[in-house]
Design an enzyme around this catalytic site. Structure first.
Site, PDB file in Angstrom:
ATOM      1  N   LYS A 136       0.858  -1.191   0.000  1.00 63.14           N
ATOM      2  CA  LYS A 136       0.000   0.000   0.000  1.00 63.14           C
ATOM      3  C   LYS A 136       0.890   1.235   0.000  1.00 63.14           C
ATOM      4  O   LYS A 136       1.695   1.428   0.918  1.00 63.14           O
ATOM      5  CB  LYS A 136      -0.921  -0.001   1.235  1.00 63.14           C
ATOM      6  CG  LYS A 136      -1.638   1.342   1.471  1.00 63.14           C
ATOM      7  CD  LYS A 136      -2.597   1.293   2.662  1.00 63.14           C
ATOM      8  CE  LYS A 136      -3.147   2.688   2.990  1.00 63.14           C
ATOM      9  NZ  LYS A 136      -4.060   2.690   4.151  1.00 63.14           N
ATOM     10  N   ASP A 142      -2.535  10.312   3.312  1.00 56.33           N
ATOM     11  CA  ASP A 142      -3.941   9.914   3.484  1.00 56.33           C
ATOM     12  C   ASP A 142      -4.670  10.947   4.336  1.00 56.33           C
ATOM     13  O   ASP A 142      -4.623  10.894   5.565  1.00 56.33           O
ATOM     14  CB  ASP A 142      -4.002   8.526   4.145  1.00 56.33           C
ATOM     15  CG  ASP A 142      -5.442   8.068   4.376  1.00 56.33           C
ATOM     16  OD1 ASP A 142      -6.362   8.680   3.790  1.00 56.33           O
ATOM     17  OD2 ASP A 142      -5.629   7.094   5.138  1.00 56.33           O
ATOM     18  N   LYS A 162     -10.196  13.080   7.647  1.00 61.11           N
ATOM     19  CA  LYS A 162      -9.767  12.716   8.994  1.00 61.11           C
ATOM     20  C   LYS A 162      -9.759  13.951   9.886  1.00 61.11           C
ATOM     21  O   LYS A 162      -9.576  15.066   9.387  1.00 61.11           O
ATOM     22  CB  LYS A 162      -8.336  12.171   8.948  1.00 61.11           C
ATOM     23  CG  LYS A 162      -8.192  10.766   8.419  1.00 61.11           C
ATOM     24  CD  LYS A 162      -6.728  10.340   8.408  1.00 61.11           C
ATOM     25  CE  LYS A 162      -6.549   8.961   7.808  1.00 61.11           C
ATOM     26  NZ  LYS A 162      -7.178   7.866   8.569  1.00 61.11           N
ATOM     27  N   ASP A 216       1.678   6.649   5.271  1.00 64.35           N
ATOM     28  CA  ASP A 216       0.710   5.639   4.830  1.00 64.35           C
ATOM     29  C   ASP A 216       1.191   4.863   3.594  1.00 64.35           C
ATOM     30  O   ASP A 216       0.458   4.059   3.037  1.00 64.35           O
ATOM     31  CB  ASP A 216      -0.647   6.321   4.581  1.00 64.35           C
ATOM     32  CG  ASP A 216      -1.837   5.398   4.807  1.00 64.35           C
ATOM     33  OD1 ASP A 216      -1.665   4.368   5.484  1.00 64.35           O
ATOM     34  OD2 ASP A 216      -2.929   5.721   4.303  1.00 64.35           O
ATOM     35  N   ARG A 237      -7.512  -0.481   0.934  1.00 66.13           N
ATOM     36  CA  ARG A 237      -8.028  -1.719   0.338  1.00 66.13           C
ATOM     37  C   ARG A 237      -8.394  -1.515  -1.126  1.00 66.13           C
ATOM     38  O   ARG A 237      -8.367  -2.457  -1.907  1.00 66.13           O
ATOM     39  CB  ARG A 237      -9.225  -2.217   1.172  1.00 66.13           C
ATOM     40  CG  ARG A 237     -10.356  -1.230   1.271  1.00 66.13           C
ATOM     41  CD  ARG A 237     -11.313  -1.566   2.427  1.00 66.13           C
ATOM     42  NE  ARG A 237     -10.770  -1.168   3.724  1.00 66.13           N
ATOM     43  CZ  ARG A 237     -11.366  -1.403   4.889  1.00 66.13           C
ATOM     44  NH1 ARG A 237     -12.517  -2.056   4.922  1.00 66.13           N
ATOM     45  NH2 ARG A 237     -10.818  -1.011   6.012  1.00 66.13           N
TER      46      ARG A 237
HETATM   47  N1  BES Z   1      -4.174   4.662   6.786  1.00 62.60           N
HETATM   48  C1  BES Z   1      -5.322   4.468   7.596  1.00 62.60           C
HETATM   49  C2  BES Z   1      -5.078   3.488   8.738  1.00 62.60           C
HETATM   50  C3  BES Z   1      -4.098   3.908   9.789  1.00 62.60           C
HETATM   51  C4  BES Z   1      -4.538   4.434  10.991  1.00 62.60           C
HETATM   52  C5  BES Z   1      -2.746   3.701   9.621  1.00 62.60           C
HETATM   53  C6  BES Z   1      -3.621   4.770  11.985  1.00 62.60           C
HETATM   54  C7  BES Z   1      -1.832   4.038  10.594  1.00 62.60           C
HETATM   55  C8  BES Z   1      -2.264   4.574  11.774  1.00 62.60           C
HETATM   56  C9  BES Z   1      -6.458   3.912   6.747  1.00 62.60           C
HETATM   57  O1  BES Z   1      -6.499   4.339   5.436  1.00 62.60           O
HETATM   58  C10 BES Z   1      -7.730   4.351   7.358  1.00 62.60           C
HETATM   59  O2  BES Z   1      -7.981   5.510   7.360  1.00 62.60           O
HETATM   60  N2  BES Z   1      -8.510   3.401   7.875  1.00 62.60           N
HETATM   61  C11 BES Z   1      -9.751   3.677   8.486  1.00 62.60           C
HETATM   62  C12 BES Z   1     -10.736   2.689   7.941  1.00 62.60           C
HETATM   63  C13 BES Z   1     -12.160   2.984   8.327  1.00 62.60           C
HETATM   64  C14 BES Z   1     -12.665   4.201   7.581  1.00 62.60           C
HETATM   65  C15 BES Z   1     -12.988   1.771   8.002  1.00 62.60           C
HETATM   66  C16 BES Z   1      -9.579   3.496   9.983  1.00 62.60           C
HETATM   67  O3  BES Z   1      -8.848   2.592  10.397  1.00 62.60           O
HETATM   68  O4  BES Z   1     -10.131   4.280  10.731  1.00 62.60           O
HETATM   69 ZN    ZN Z   2      -4.717   4.919   4.639  1.00 58.85          ZN
HETATM   70 MN    MN Z   3      -7.532   6.115   5.165  1.00 60.50          MN
END
Ligand code: BES
Ligand code: ZN
Ligand code: MN
Length: 495
Positions: free
Chosen positions: A258, A263, A270, A281, A344
């Site tokens: 990935k 992000d 966010k 990321d 994903r």
């Molecule tokens: N890159 C993030 C996940 C992440 C969070 C990596 C903290 C490193 C530290 C990912 O793209 C993301 O935002 N995931 C979301 C998914 C949710 C929207 C289902 C998450 O984990 O909140």
């Molecule tokens: Zn991400």
């Molecule tokens: Mn994300």
């Protein structure tokens, strides 16, 4: 970091700081200087009666062998093993040397038993002296210019020590390069820059490389990377790196990373707090890229592909919206429920490409979910997969190098939560529970038929906010060592 090996006794290697590591079970040192030996014995006694909480340090007035000695005790660092602790102590000795400006450092590993540990000390030195000071005015070039670490090893193990030194220097350098790419901000590392870096690496270590820009992605039907990158001024790229072994190999390992260079969450933006961390990321793709660079010289006996799925996730008039849907190459349609679940979506293109390349084994690595961080914390990565052997191999490779993975189950009944009336799959699970598992279940839908698959969620160990083991604060380059080891040992039976 200048690392040398010496196979002569301690007394013949004058240094400024001599480091000795003590363990309960193994003796790693052999010291032919009585004054030094007396210090080590005093240290050992103090460690055993617990009067010393950290290292033993003494300056040696008028001694020829060393100006100072530092002694560490491995059982003091409880959660790790001797191999890991040796790296930590090597790093600590070198930082001590920097603070006291003791340029010539010796590390005593000359007992017969210590032979296999030489590589670990080299790794501790290379990883332990890394700092990301590129954007700081104040820099310290002690490690780059002045310091010399001499590892004293047993004379019977000369060739072995040289081989381990070379291997660990090279892999560790690649871990550091991955750390730099992860530490670099999103304005410096865009998908285009990522692809350019991959191109240079391919030339350097003689890998085949292919870069798909947005036009090529469009033409080939890789919708995920394009949709995620649609809101960014820095459009996405897919990069494919290829190592072909001399002997034909019936197995092909695809490493899929990935590579979200930043992000923001996209339209599902966010919160601002710690959003900056999302410059990291792309840690999965960085691990794949530098594992490939390492493998380009190691040349394992198996075909290995690195597939980097790079995009920047930004909100913009062109950005994908919650509720949008698109169709993946395997025909499955996806409704984008939350644009922050973008990892994903880029990975499903990489998985498709792995299938087109005939991969028999697919390992994806991604900073995929906050949920895995809540489950396992910042020091352990999650692993999920459909193939017992492959999962065990990855875990074993991680254990070999101090990169812990813990398996989470692909709970079949949770698949229900990915249903939507609007597409074949929803991009996130209803209910929001077990997010790391449901992300795995989502990805599984895109794994090429018949391929063994493991998914590594490294969101936890992406960054450290303070010093940890032999690492400075910042990116760990987590996964490089595991992926290299996995490919290197692919022909070894699973113990
Ligand atoms: N890159 C993030 C996940 C992440 C969070 C990596 C903290 C490193 C530290 C990912 O793209 C993301 O935002 N995931 C979301 C998914 C949710 C929207 C289902 C998450 O984990 O909140
Ligand atoms: Zn991400
Ligand atoms: Mn994300």
């Amino acid at each position: 970091m200048n690392v040398k090996l010496s196979f002569t006794p301690v007394s013949q290697n004058p240094v400024d700081l001599l480091a000795v590591v003590l363990d309960d079970e193994k003796t790693l040192h052999e010291i032919d200087d009585p004054a030094l030996q007396a210090h080590v014995q005093r240290a050992a006694a103090a460690f055993r009666d617990k009067s010393l909480k950290r290292e033993y340090y003494a300056t040696l007035e008028g001694a020829k062998v060393a100006k100072a000695v530092v002694v560490y005790w491995s059982p003091q660092l409880k959660s790790w093993n001797l191999w890991e602790n040796l790296k930590t102590f090597t790093a600590r000795a070198l930082r001590l040397a920097r603070d006291y400006r003791l340029a010539r450092v010796g590390l005593v590993l000359n007992a017969k038993d210590a032979a296999p540990l030489v590589g670990k000390a080299v790794e501790g030195a290379v990883l332990g002296t890394y700092t990301f000071d590129k954007y700081r005015q104040e820099k310290d070039d002690f490690f780059a210019k002045d310091a010399v670490l001499t590892i004293l090893a047993h004379p019977d193990h000369q060739a072995d020590a040289e081989a381990r030194k070379a291997r660990y220097l090279w892999v560790s350098e690649n871990v550091n390069r991955a750390r730099t790419l992860v530490n670099e901000p999103g304005n410096a590392v865009t998908p285009e820059v990522f692809a350019a870096e991959a191109g240079e690496i391919a030339r350097e270590v003689e890998l085949e490389v292919e870069v798909l820009d947005p036009t090529a992605l469009q033409a080939k039907g890789y919708a995920g990377i394009l949709r995620v990158g649609a809101g960014s001024a820095n459009p996405g790229r897919m990069v494919i790196l290829r190592h072909g072994p001399k002997k034909a190999s019936k197995e092909t390992i695809a490493l899929v990373g990935k590579g979200i260079t930043f992000d923001s969450g996209g339209i599902s933006l966010k919160p601002g707090d710690k959003m900056w961390e999302m410059k990291g990321d792309m840690a999965g793709a960085a691990a794949v890229l530098y594992a490939m660079r390492a493998l380009g010289k190691i040349r394992p006996d198996v075909k290995v592909l690195g597939i980097l799925c790079c995009a920047e996730n930004m909100p913009d008039a062109g950005a994908q919206r919650p509720g949008d849907s698109f169709t993946a190459k395997n025909g499955k349609s996806v409704m984008v429920d939350n644009t922050d679940a973008e990892g994903r979506l880029v990975l499903l293109d990489g998985l498709a490409r792995a299938g087109e390349e005939g991969a028999t084994h697919v390992v994806d690595i991604a900073t995929l979910t906050g949920a895995v961080v809540r489950a396992l914390g910042p020091s352990v990565a999650g692993i999920l997969g459909t193939d017992r052997d492959l999962v065990r191999r990855v875990i074993r490779s991680g254990e070999n190098h101090g990169e812990p993975f813990w398996e989470l189950p692909l709970v079949e009944e949770y698949k229900e939560s990915l249903k939507t009336p609007y597409a074949d799959l929803n991009s996130i699970a209803a209910g929001g529970l077990a997010g790391a598992i449901t992300a795995g279940l989502f990805l599984r839908e895109f794994v090429p038929n018949g391929a063994a698959w493991a998914h590594l969620d490294i969101a936890g160990p992406m960054f450290k906010d303070k010093e940890w083991k032999y690492f400075d604060a910042g990116a760990l380059g987590f996964g490089v060592k595991t992926l290299v080891d996995l490919c290197e040992r692919f022909r070894d039976p699973l113990a």
